[in-house]
Write an enzyme that holds these catalytic residues in place. Structure first.
Site, short mmCIF file in Angstrom:
data_model
loop_
_atom_site.label_atom_id
_atom_site.label_comp_id
_atom_site.label_asym_id
_atom_site.label_seq_id
_atom_site.Cartn_x
_atom_site.Cartn_y
_atom_site.Cartn_z
N LYS A 112 0.36 -1.41 0.00
CA LYS A 112 0.15 0.60 -0.03
C LYS A 112 0.84 1.11 -0.20
CE LYS A 112 -3.99 -1.57 -0.09
NZ LYS A 112 -4.70 -1.29 -1.90
N LYS A 192 -4.94 -10.20 -11.51
CA LYS A 192 -6.35 -10.67 -10.73
C LYS A 192 -7.24 -10.08 -11.22
CE LYS A 192 -7.76 -10.61 -6.46
NZ LYS A 192 -7.30 -10.43 -4.57
N LYS A 195 -11.60 -4.42 -10.33
CA LYS A 195 -12.37 -2.82 -11.34
C LYS A 195 -11.68 -1.99 -11.20
CE LYS A 195 -16.17 -0.15 -10.10
NZ LYS A 195 -17.80 -0.46 -9.04
#
Ligand code: TRP
Length: 330
Positions: A112, A192, A195
Site C-alpha cells: 500500500k 487478478k 475493477k
C-alpha cells in the site's frame, strides 16, 4: 455447536466475477452449516479512498449483488461496519496489544505504501488490527478470505494469542478458510480480476456488454494460429467454462486440444453459458433494486442483530483488560 463465520468486504460497488467466485459464492454456501455474519467494511474503505462521494452508492450496489447471489438476511447477519461502533472501541483496545513491529512488516502494508505514497495514513498501518477487531468482536472462528488476506489473518491470530496470554481466554482464535477459486484472473489472463484494472466482468451488466467483455478475453497465448492445438489447463477462458459450462467443459477441452474448436467460438460459447447463468441473477437483482428501502432495512436489521452480539462481548473484553466498566452500562 455451529461455527461462526465472519467476513468483510470493502464497498466496491457492483461486483464482478472475481468477487463472486473468490468470495460471494463461498459466503452464500457457508450459510449452510454455520452462523454467518457478513459486513460491508466502510471504515476500512476510508484508508484507501481519495473521494468518499460514492461510498453510499457502492455499499448499496454491493449489497444488492450479495442478496441477488443468494445471501439470505434471514440466515445471515448482513450489516455495515460503522453501524456497530463497538468495533472502533475494540480496535483502540487491540491497537495497544499490537507491537508496531508486527504491523510494519505486514506485506500488504508495504504494498500500500508503494501504491499510495501520497496517502500513508495512520489506519493503513492499523488496518489488520481493525480487521482483528471485526472478527473478535463477534467471536468468529472461521473467516472466508482470499489468499491476499492471509497475512492479515495471521496477524489477527497473533494478536488474539497475545491478548489471551495476558488477560485469559476471552478472544477466539480465527481460522482462515480459503475459497476453492482463490485467484480469478481478469480479461488479460495475467492480472487478478479487478475493477481498478478494468479487466473485469460485472455480474449486473447486460447480456450484450457481458458478451463483448468475454470476446475481449485473452486465451492460451501459445496458440497463435487457429490450427494450433490449445492448452485448456492454462487458458483463462477454459477456467471459466469449468465454472459456468460444467456439462460442456470436457468436450470443450478435448476439442481445444485437437484444434477442432477455435478460441473465438470457444469464447462465444462461454458468453452464452455465462449469460444463461446470469439471467436469474439479473432478475433477482432488478427486483431488489426496485425496492431500495428493503435493502436498507436489511442492513438496519443486520446492525441491530450484530450489536446484540457485539456489545456484551465488548463488555467482557473490557472487564478482562481491567478497564473500569461503567455503572451505566452494567
Ligand atoms: N481486509 C479485507 C479485504 O480487504 C476486508 C475485511 C475487513 C475483512 N475486515 C474483515 C475480511 C474481517 C475478513 C474478516 O478484503
Amino acid at each position: 455447536m455451529k461455527g461462526r463465520v465472519f467476513s468483510g468486504a470493502r464497498p466496491t460497488g457492483r461486483q464482478h466475477l472475481g468477487n463472486y467466485l473468490g468470495a460471494v459464492q463461498n459466503y452464500v454456501a457457508l450459510q449452510e452449516g454455520y452462523e454467518t455474519i457478513y459486513c460491508v467494511v466502510d471504515l476500512h474503505a476510508l484508508t484507501t479512498l481519495t473521494g468518499t462521494e460514492l461510498l453510499v452508492q457502492n455499499t448499496f450496489d454491493m449489497v444488492l449483488d450479495w442478496l441477488a447471489a443468494g445471501m439470505d438476511p434471514k440466515r445471515s447477519i448482513i450489516f455495515v461496519q460503522s453501524h456497530v461502533p463497538a468495533v472502533s472501541e475494540l480496535h483502540v483496545i487491540l491497537s495497544m496489544m499490537t507491537p508496531m513491529s508486527w504491523l510494519t512488516r505486514v506485506t500488504t502494508f508495504k504494498e500500500k505504501v508503494q501504491q499510495q505514497p501520497e496517502n500513508v495514513n495512520y489506519l493503513l498501518l492499523g488496518y489488520p488490527v481493525l480487521m482483528t477487531a471485526d472478527i473478535t468482536l463477534y467471536k468468529a472462528d472461521t473467516v472466508p478470505v482470499g489468499e491476499d488476506q492471509l497475512p492479515h489473518l495471521e496477524l489477527a491470530r497473533e494478536v488474539v494469542r497475545r491478548f489471551n496470554n495476558r488477560f485469559g481466554p476471552v478472544l477466539v482464535e480465527p481460522q482462515a478458510k480459503l475459497t476453492e477459486f482463490p485467484r480469478v484472473l481478469g480479461l488479460d489472463g495475467v492480472q487478478k480480476m479487478s475493477k481498478s484494472l478494468d479487466n473485469h466482468i460485472e455480474l449486473a451488466a447486460d447480456p450484450e456488454t457481458t458478451s463483448k467483455r468475454v470476446m475481449q478475453m485473452v486465451t492460451d497465448v501459445s496458440r497463435v494460429y487457429r490450427r494450433d492445438p490449445g492448452h485448456p489447463e492454462v487458458c483463462n477462458v477454459f477456467s471459466l467454462h469449468k465454472q459456468f459450462s460444467p456439462d460442456e467443459a470436457e468436450a470443450i477441452a478435448a476439442d481445444c486440444r485437437a484444434a477442432a474448436l477455435g478460441c473465438v467460438e470457444c469464447k462465444r460459447r462461454l458468453a452464452a453459458s455465462l449469460n444463461a447463468w446470469l439471467a436469474p441473477f439479473r432478475e433477482r437483482r432488478a427486483r431488489f433494486e426496485a425496492d431500495p428501502d428493503y435493502v436498507w432495512d436489511v442492513l438496519a436489521d443486520g446492525a441491530k442483530r450484530a450489536a446484540a452480539i457485539a456489545y456484551p462481548n465488548l463488555e467482557e473484553i473490557k472487564r478482562a483488560v481491567g478497564l473500569p466498566v461503567s455503572r451505566v452500562l452494567a
